[in-house]
Every structure is written in structure tokens, then in C-alpha cells.
Scaffold this motif. Structure first.
Motif: not given
Length: 207
Positions: A141-143, A145, A160-162, A185-186, A188, A193, A196
Motif C-alpha cells: 500500500s501507500y500511506i 498523511k 492518514e489515508i491508506r 507520502f510513502n 509499504q 514503511s 517518505q
């Protein structure tokens, strides 16, 4: 030059970038001279996340004297490697042991290759990004924030959004108008993780 190759070559993978190799010493009479040490040749066969085969660059580590083990640092995560071991005397190298294949486990990814923020409206921004140059595994996924920044540079609440790993853009809605936002943005993998990247953008003041 030496007559025989070291036997019983074993590889113990310690983590995604480090492995330990050990071998049985050759009988001294087969060295046919002064034992200087052992050489480990190792090379990356392929990345397990990308099927591309690049030019194979063999790396060589020399372990002096009668050592029967050594560490291989600086490996790439989630990759397939081969290695062999040779004994060295003052004249040169003996024959190579049979190639041994080993695989490194997944690591954390590098940062996404870019983050671009476009199409500001009163209450939305569009984000586009590129996948990491070195995924070092399977991206899960990407995270994302983000938080508003007010005129005195104080930071507001962090959201925060996954995001699924196969996405490459997102429209963020329900933002405040004429507001500056900071984004982190990073990417995973199952290991964790990666680093970012940050970016800032402003929604527009009025249509």
C-alpha cells in the motif's frame, strides 16, 4: 595453482541485505603452495520484484588465511543471488566450488519516485505519484498523511489515508478553501514503511 575447490559451501541469510557464507577448508597438500586465503565470488541473478535481467556484475570478497566463513554485506533485498568459493595461493586461484543459489527476503521500499499535486479547486486537490525505484519487495500500500498549515506556520490535525498499491492518483475532496496543506507520502511492503517524500499545495481562494 591450488588443485581442489572448497567443499560444503553453506549460505545463511541474516537479513535482507546481509548473508554469512561458510565452507570446509581444503586439505593443505592440495593448496600446492602457501595458503593465502579464500575468495568468494557472488552476483545478483535477478530481482524478485522485477523480472529484468541486467548486466551481471560479479563481486569478489577475499578472506585472508585459513578463515572458513565470511560476511556478504550490501546485498539488495528481495533478490536471487549465486556464489562460489575458491582457494588462493601465491600463484593464483583454484577451481570454483559449485554455484550456490540463495535469496534475500523483502525489505522496506525506497521513497515514491515523485509526488505531484495539481488541479486545485475550492475544496479539492489531485495527487499523482510514481512507484518507488527500488520496491525491495511486493508493495502492499501507500500511506498518505496530510495536515493544514495556518498563516503562523502552525500545523493542524493530521489525517492518514491508506491507498492500494496499484493506484497512482487520488482526488482529495472536502478540503478547506484557500488553505495550505502539507503532505507526507510513502510506500509499504509487508516488512514496513519506506522513506517518505513531502510536498505542499494550496486550495484556491475563490472560483
Amino acid at each position: 595453482v591450488p588443485m581442489v575447490a572448497p567443499g560444503n559451501v553453506q549460505v545463511h541469510v541474516i537479513n535482507s541485505t546481509l548473508a554469512k557464507v561458510h565452507w570446509d577448508p581444503v586439505p593443505l597438500k592440495t593448496v600446492r603452495g602457501h595458503l593465502q586465503g579464500y575468495k568468494v565470488y557472488y552476483w545478483k541473478v535477478q530481482s524478485l520484484s522485477r523480472r529484468s535481467r541486467r548486466h551481471v556484475e560479479k563481486k569478489i570478497l577475499t578472506f585472508r588465511g585459513n578463515k572458513t566463513f565470511g560476511m556478504l554485506p550490501g546485498l539488495e533485498p528481495y533478490s536471487s543471488y549465486k556464489l562460489n568459493v575458491r582457494v588462493v595461493n601465491g600463484k593464483g586461484e583454484g577451481p570454483a566450488s559449485p554455484d550456490k543459489v540463495f535469496k534475500t527476503p523483502e525489505g522496506v521500499p525506497s521513497s515514491p519516485s515523485f509526488l505531484k499535486i495539481t488541479n486545485p479547486t475550492l475544496d479539492s486537490l489531485t495527487l499523482e505519484w510514481g512507484s518507488p525505484a527500488h520496491p525491495n519487495g511486493v508493495l502492499t500500500s501507500y500511506i498518505l498523511k496530510f495536515q493544514p498549515i495556518n498563516n503562523t506556520h502552525e500545523l493542524g490535525p493530521l489525517v492518514e489515508i491508506r491507498i492500494p498499491a496499484n493506484e497512482s492518483s487520488l482526488i482529495l475532496k472536502n478540503l478547506n478553501y484557500s488553505t495550505r496543506y502539507k503532505f507526507y507520502f510513502n510506500a509499504q511492503t509487508s516488512v514496513g514503511s519506506g522513506s517518505q517524500i513531502t510536498e505542499e499545495a494550496v486550495t484556491i481562494m475563490d472560483e
